[in-house]
Design an enzyme around this catalytic site. Structure first.
Site, PDB file in Angstrom:
ATOM      1  N   HIS A 221     -11.351  -3.493   2.944  1.00 29.11           N
ATOM      2  CA  HIS A 221     -11.208  -3.224   4.381  1.00 29.11           C
ATOM      3  C   HIS A 221     -11.956  -1.964   4.821  1.00 29.11           C
ATOM      4  O   HIS A 221     -11.933  -1.638   6.002  1.00 29.11           O
ATOM      5  CB  HIS A 221      -9.717  -3.080   4.706  1.00 29.11           C
ATOM      6  CG  HIS A 221      -9.116  -1.889   4.031  1.00 29.11           C
ATOM      7  ND1 HIS A 221      -8.950  -1.823   2.662  1.00 29.11           N
ATOM      8  CD2 HIS A 221      -8.690  -0.699   4.513  1.00 29.11           C
ATOM      9  CE1 HIS A 221      -8.439  -0.652   2.344  1.00 29.11           C
ATOM     10  NE2 HIS A 221      -8.269   0.061   3.452  1.00 29.11           N
ATOM     11  N   ASP A 222     -12.554  -1.225   3.891  1.00 27.09           N
ATOM     12  CA  ASP A 222     -13.279  -0.001   4.255  1.00 27.09           C
ATOM     13  C   ASP A 222     -14.788  -0.190   4.156  1.00 27.09           C
ATOM     14  O   ASP A 222     -15.534   0.781   4.339  1.00 27.09           O
ATOM     15  CB  ASP A 222     -12.898   1.148   3.311  1.00 27.09           C
ATOM     16  CG  ASP A 222     -11.478   1.644   3.552  1.00 27.09           C
ATOM     17  OD1 ASP A 222     -10.982   1.499   4.681  1.00 27.09           O
ATOM     18  OD2 ASP A 222     -10.875   2.174   2.606  1.00 27.09           O
TER      19      ASP A 222
ATOM     20  N   GLU B 297      -6.637   3.956  -5.617  1.00 33.56           N
ATOM     21  CA  GLU B 297      -7.915   4.160  -4.939  1.00 33.56           C
ATOM     22  C   GLU B 297      -8.450   5.507  -5.417  1.00 33.56           C
ATOM     23  O   GLU B 297      -8.011   6.553  -4.943  1.00 33.56           O
ATOM     24  CB  GLU B 297      -7.727   4.171  -3.422  1.00 33.56           C
ATOM     25  CG  GLU B 297      -9.062   4.212  -2.719  1.00 33.56           C
ATOM     26  CD  GLU B 297      -8.996   4.745  -1.288  1.00 33.56           C
ATOM     27  OE1 GLU B 297      -9.822   4.323  -0.486  1.00 33.56           O
ATOM     28  OE2 GLU B 297      -8.131   5.597  -0.991  1.00 33.56           O
TER      29      GLU B 297
ATOM     30  N   ASP C  25       0.856  -1.179   0.000  1.00 32.56           N
ATOM     31  CA  ASP C  25       0.000   0.000   0.000  1.00 32.56           C
ATOM     32  C   ASP C  25       0.899   1.238   0.000  1.00 32.56           C
ATOM     33  O   ASP C  25       1.850   1.314   0.788  1.00 32.56           O
ATOM     34  CB  ASP C  25      -0.882  -0.008   1.255  1.00 32.56           C
ATOM     35  CG  ASP C  25      -2.294   0.451   0.963  1.00 32.56           C
ATOM     36  OD1 ASP C  25      -2.436   1.564   0.444  1.00 32.56           O
ATOM     37  OD2 ASP C  25      -3.238  -0.295   1.255  1.00 32.56           O
TER      38      ASP C  25
ATOM     39  N   ASP D 280      -3.076   4.695  -2.194  1.00 30.01           N
ATOM     40  CA  ASP D 280      -4.118   5.184  -1.294  1.00 30.01           C
ATOM     41  C   ASP D 280      -4.497   6.623  -1.630  1.00 30.01           C
ATOM     42  O   ASP D 280      -3.625   7.441  -1.954  1.00 30.01           O
ATOM     43  CB  ASP D 280      -3.563   5.123   0.146  1.00 30.01           C
ATOM     44  CG  ASP D 280      -4.613   5.476   1.182  1.00 30.01           C
ATOM     45  OD1 ASP D 280      -5.591   4.733   1.284  1.00 30.01           O
ATOM     46  OD2 ASP D 280      -4.442   6.503   1.881  1.00 30.01           O
TER      47      ASP D 280
HETATM   48  C1  NOJ Z   1      -8.289   4.845   2.170  1.00 32.06           C
HETATM   49  C2  NOJ Z   1      -7.993   3.649   2.997  1.00 32.06           C
HETATM   50  O1  NOJ Z   1      -8.482   2.509   2.319  1.00 32.06           O
HETATM   51  C3  NOJ Z   1      -8.652   3.876   4.334  1.00 32.06           C
HETATM   52  O2  NOJ Z   1      -8.645   2.717   5.124  1.00 32.06           O
HETATM   53  C4  NOJ Z   1      -7.962   5.032   5.012  1.00 32.06           C
HETATM   54  O3  NOJ Z   1      -8.657   5.369   6.192  1.00 32.06           O
HETATM   55  C5  NOJ Z   1      -7.927   6.277   4.116  1.00 32.06           C
HETATM   56  N1  NOJ Z   1      -7.617   5.992   2.745  1.00 32.06           N
HETATM   57  C6  NOJ Z   1      -6.887   7.227   4.608  1.00 32.06           C
HETATM   58  O4  NOJ Z   1      -5.603   6.717   4.343  1.00 32.06           O
END
Ligand code: NOJ
Length: 535
Positions: free
Chosen positions: A306-307, A231, A72, A174
């Site tokens: 994971h989010d 992302e 990441d 990210d």
């Molecule tokens: C996206 C990540 O997937 C998430 O878990 C994180 O809180 C935010 N970016 C900030 O890095």
């Protein structure tokens, strides 16, 4: 805790599943305010996960099995514990002060009224300097890195190359579209009573973002022939090629469209207002993405990460969650045009956690959402229900390996509570059962890799089938040699469907009973998924 040696130990399992690449969420040194997305040292593995040697061993062992490692890349922000920020606090007007967005107060206030993604003011006072603020689009312990400063960009490129030299194959980037801020910092119309406005990335990404992303590609990814996946939660259609075409700045970006369902409207950023997605919305989002990307490049498809909540709990009405409906989702995830990503535990159908009180919430974002829901007038019970439905904790509970203590994840205290359903849902049980979800995933992956179908399933065009049919997702994947039809009856009740002409062979069926293809009308059962080869 779950560590790198633990991943290495499970490489044979991952290989047997058929995966070829592992994206590991951040494992760098971190105070874990945001579960590692607050990096305090990019060059070292946090002791919680092991040490750098463990990472090198993982890279080496993965390579032996034909598996690539993708780390990441968290470079929109770092941790406030990072030495750069520590130095910036000591000397805000010196070298390291320029690594961050540090600004003087304006009429006694922060420079503008942006709200961070975790709900607070995106500007906090720089400790020790009453008249100075620094920007953090996420938690206040995650100061944003100033990409306008070429010196800091050089530092980041150096670090990226350092990891390539260690043998990794690429990065998941990210918050990729956040690295360029709209300048100058402006006060925006407030979008809630608190007077703040959630900072949105500009709808078109012309204002310098792609220059930075291209520069990073040229300076780092290109020479290392790296795989990169960004992302990027939202973008304008015409900008897609800037991301994922051959000349784009990344190999792929994640396709968030399935998760934008139910989040339209002015309050789309709060769990309290999210709506349950419908089957028709699911179909529309899926078809739209393949139409959009087909002549451009590959989006990366996922139904969990994971989010987000667990896919079965999110997309399937509670009373219909079963291995059958989970298999249907699996088929759609893996057959769609694009690069399929699976999230750990998805392959055994892990489900959302249940919360009996707000004290059980671990995730910083979910705490904020809980407070926001209460502010918006939901009672405690309703607010907790929203957390239960959407919290990031749902997918972060440990992997369920077997029926032993702590689901076989650890003999120590797990870092997060284990979903009590591990006695029923676990790898050992599913490995031993032929018709399990896990074995179904393996079949789907094998189909994608089968030399007879691979070309069509990877590169074949996707066109819709019976698009006007309610609660049904249907599409062809075809090229000059093959035509494959994917059909999903996305509802509990069975229904008859007219099949296209041609000789048909069933490649995948999520029910054990055979289907009758003698006539051109077929009765599909609830949540049935069929993949047919059509001559
Ligand atoms: C996206 C990540 O997937 C998430 O878990 C994180 O809180 C935010 N970016 C900030 O890095």
């Amino acid at each position: 805790m779950g560590d790198l040696k633990g991943i290495t130990e499970k490489l044979d399992y991952l290989q047997s599943l058929g995966i070829e690449l592992i994206w590991i969420c951040p494992v760098y040194c971190s105070p874990f305010i945001d579960q590692g997305y607050d990096v305090s040292d990019y060059y070292h593995i946090d002791p919680v996960f092991g040490c750098n040697e463990d990472m090198y061993e993982l890279i080496h062992e993965s390579k032996k099995r034909g598996i690539y490692i993708v780390m990441d890349l968290v470079v929109n922000h770092c941790s406030d514990q990072h030495i750069w920020f520590q130095n910036a606090m000591k000397d805000p007007y010196g070298k390291y002060g320029k690594y961050f967005y540090i600004r003087e107060e304006v009429n006694g206030n922060a420079p503008c009224n942006w709200r961070s993604y975790f709900g607070e003011n995106a500007w906090s006072k720089l400790p020790g300097h009453d008249n100075l603020y620094y920007l953090h689009l996420f938690a206040k312990q995650q100061p944003d890195i100033n990409w306008e400063n070429p010196e800091v960009r050089e530092e980041l490129y150096k670090m990226i190359q350092w990891w390539f030299d260690k043998g990794i194959s690429g990065f998941r980037i990210d918050a990729a579209a956040f690295i360029k801020k709209t300048m100058p910092f402006e006060i925006l119309p407030a979008d809630r009573e608190d007077g703040f406005c959630t900072y949105e990335i500009p709808p078109t990404c012309n204002d310098g973002l792609h220059e930075y992303l291209q520069e990073m590609k040229k300076r780092t990814f290109e020479a290392n022939d790296a795989f990169t996946v960004g992302e990027v939660v939202s973008f304008e259609e015409e900008d897609l090629e800037k991301y994922i075409s051959d000349d784009g700045c990344m190999s792929s970006i994640f396709d968030f469209s399935l998760y934008m369902i139910g989040k339209q409207g002015e309050d789309f950023d709060g769990f309290y207002s999210h709506k349950q997605p419908t089957a028709n919305e699911f179909r529309d989002a899926l078809l739209r993405s393949s139409r959009l990307s087909f002549n451009v490049g590959f989006l990366s498809n996922f139904i969990e990460n994971h989010d987000l909540p667990r896919a079965a709990s999110h997309f399937i009405p509670e009373k219909d969650i079963s291995e059958i409906s989970k298999k249907m989702l699996a088929g759609l995830n893996l057959m769609q045009y694009g690069l399929p990503f699976l999230y750990q535990g998805q392959e055994i159908g892990m489900e959302n956690l249940s919360f009996s009180s707000a004290d059980e919430i671990v995730d910083i974002g979910s705490h904020m959402e809980y407070t926001l829901a209460l502010e918006k007038g939901l009672c405690e019970e309703e607010a907790l229900k929203k957390i239960q439905e959407y919290s990031r904790d749902n997918t972060r509970s440990p992997m369920q390996w077997d029926k032993t203590e702590n689901a076989g994840f650890t003999k120590a205290a797990p870092w997060m509570r284990i979903n009590p359903n591990y006695m029923k849902i676990n790898v050992a049980e599913q490995e031993a059962r032929e018709d399990s979800l896990l074995n179904f995933y393996k079949k789907l992956i094998l189909l994608r890799k089968n030399p007879e179908y691979k070309e069509t399933l990877v590169y074949g065009k996707e066109t819709s089938f019976l698009e006007k049919e309610d609660n049904f997702v249907g599409f062809f994947r075809k090229d000059k040699n093959k035509k494959i039809l994917v059909m999903a009856n996305f509802q509990r009740k069975g229904k008859f469907f007219q099949l296209p002409e041609g000789e048909k062979k069933v490649l995948i069926n999520n029910y054990s009973e055979p289907v009758n293809l003698e006539t051109n009308v077929i009765q599909m059962r609830g949540y049935q998924l069929l993949i047919l080869d059509i001559k």
